[in-house]
Design an enzyme around this catalytic site. Structure first.
Site: not given
Ligand code: UD1
Length: 343
Positions: A127, A152, A156
């Protein structure tokens, strides 16, 4: 004769899409999955798409004896793709030992038996989380690995170290670690897709569930980041593009094209997309107005990351094909299709 590939976690989101691509290239797939975060129904979807039901065994890869007896029965495995792992960042902070056990013990059991039964080829599901908040963007494979921000993420990092050391110990072993950015979307048939248990952690399933009315509103975690629109930026790639990269990696190993015993590739589009841009893409492709509000930053989130994909483009000859809108459209089609069958 078709080559046999073990896909651990093959009933899960990325795993099931990869099984489809493997079967379409005539690989003989055997899935091992304990179904802790996936459903046996994905096998029906794989069968409907490819016409083939993959072999399947349900057990926990942390069970050392069980892993041994599985490999003993399957000595003709040519390569292993190891997806099976726990992946919720927040849960890993609350229950780190679950993550260290599930993600590391399973990996060691697999490596131990690959060695025992002379199976040399491993593709590992890593990841972009290994980079943490990199100082320079986009990140290349040589971007320094910073201390992980969650257990987590640490699993990795440590998994990659375990694999590297194991590969170094014998000329016979080789592995490719694929560092995914943010996979989204679903198979264009809408027969398989992402199926989070309970409330989704990830952005796109939360958006599609809100769009269909299962969730009341999306919370945008932070609009005060140092980014053009204030929301966090990620590199979202279509899961089918990602699945195809696994086939390329397997072929690279099976045809001796690898240039080192342990290789690492970033898999992303090379483009950063903000949360607000994602919302706009969803509204455009679905025609649905999304209910959302800005909330506080989510603890542990980084501000922004996207991939430099030069190495994967040049060495693997792999590149994403799907646009953001196309990927989001398939996520929406999957959500609608799934809910129409499971109201
Ligand atoms: C993270 C990890 C990724 C991992 C994954 C597993 C990082 C950069 N990424 O993904 O490697 O495999 O988790 O689940 O560490 N968001 C909102 N509202 C929500 C959900 C998400 O605003 O309800 C935003 C988050 O703040 C983020 C983006 O959407 O900025 C993506 O979030 P998400 O889909 O959870 O993925 P990551 O956190 O990037």
């Amino acid at each position: 004769m078709s080559k046999k590939v073990l896909v651990t976690g093959g009933a899960g989101y990325i795993g099931s899409h990869t099984v489809v691509e493997l079967q379409e290239k005539n690989y003989d797939v055997v899935i091992v999955d304990n179904l802790s975060n996936s459903s046996i129904d994905s096998l029906d979807g794989i069968q409907a798409i490819t016409g083939i039901r993959p072999a399947f065994e349900k057990f926990d890869l942390c069970d050392r004896e069980r892993v041994y007896s599985f490999f003993k029965k399957n000595i003709d495995i040519a390569a292993v793709i190891h997806f099976a792992a726990s992946k919720a960042v927040g849960e890993s902070v609350e229950n780190p030992l679950k993550y260290y056990r599930n993600n590391l013990v399973s990996l060691m059991n697999i490596l131990e038996n690959m060695e025992k039964f002379h199976i040399s080829n491993l593709v590992f599901s890593s990841s972009c989380t290994v980079y943490g908040q990199a100082k320079e963007l986009p990140v290349t494979e040589n971007t320094p690995i910073l201390p992980a921000s969650s257990p987590y993420g640490n699993t990795k990092q440590v998994s990659e170290e375990i694999i590297r050391d194991t590969m170094d110990a014998s000329d016979f072993n080789r592995a490719i670690s694929l560092r995914y950015f943010n996979p989204i979307g679903a198979h264009p048939t809408a027969l398989i897709g992402e199926l989070p248990l309970g409330v989704p952690d990830n952005l796109v399933p939360f958006i599609t569930q809100t769009g269909i009315g299962i969730r009341d509103k999306l919370r945008v975690f932070g609009d005060d980041y140092n980014t053009p629109d204030g929301s966090a930026i990620r590199d979202y790639l279509h899961v089918v593009d990602l699945a195809k990269a696994h086939v390329v990696a397997i072929e690279r190993l099976l045809t001796d094209k690898n240039k080192a015993n342990f290789e690492v590739f970033n898999l992303g589009t090379g483009n950063g997309v903000s949360v607000f841009e994602m919302i706009r893409s969803f509204e455009k492709v679905s025609g649905v107005k999304l209910n959302y509000e800005v909330a506080k930053r989510r603890p542990g989130d980084i501000e922004q990351i996207w991939a430099d994909t030069t190495l994967a483009n040049n060495e693997l000859g792999w590149k994403t094909k799907s646009s953001l809108d196309e990927a989001v459209r398939t996520a929406w089609q999957w959500e609608k299709h799934y809910r129409s069958l499971n109201p």
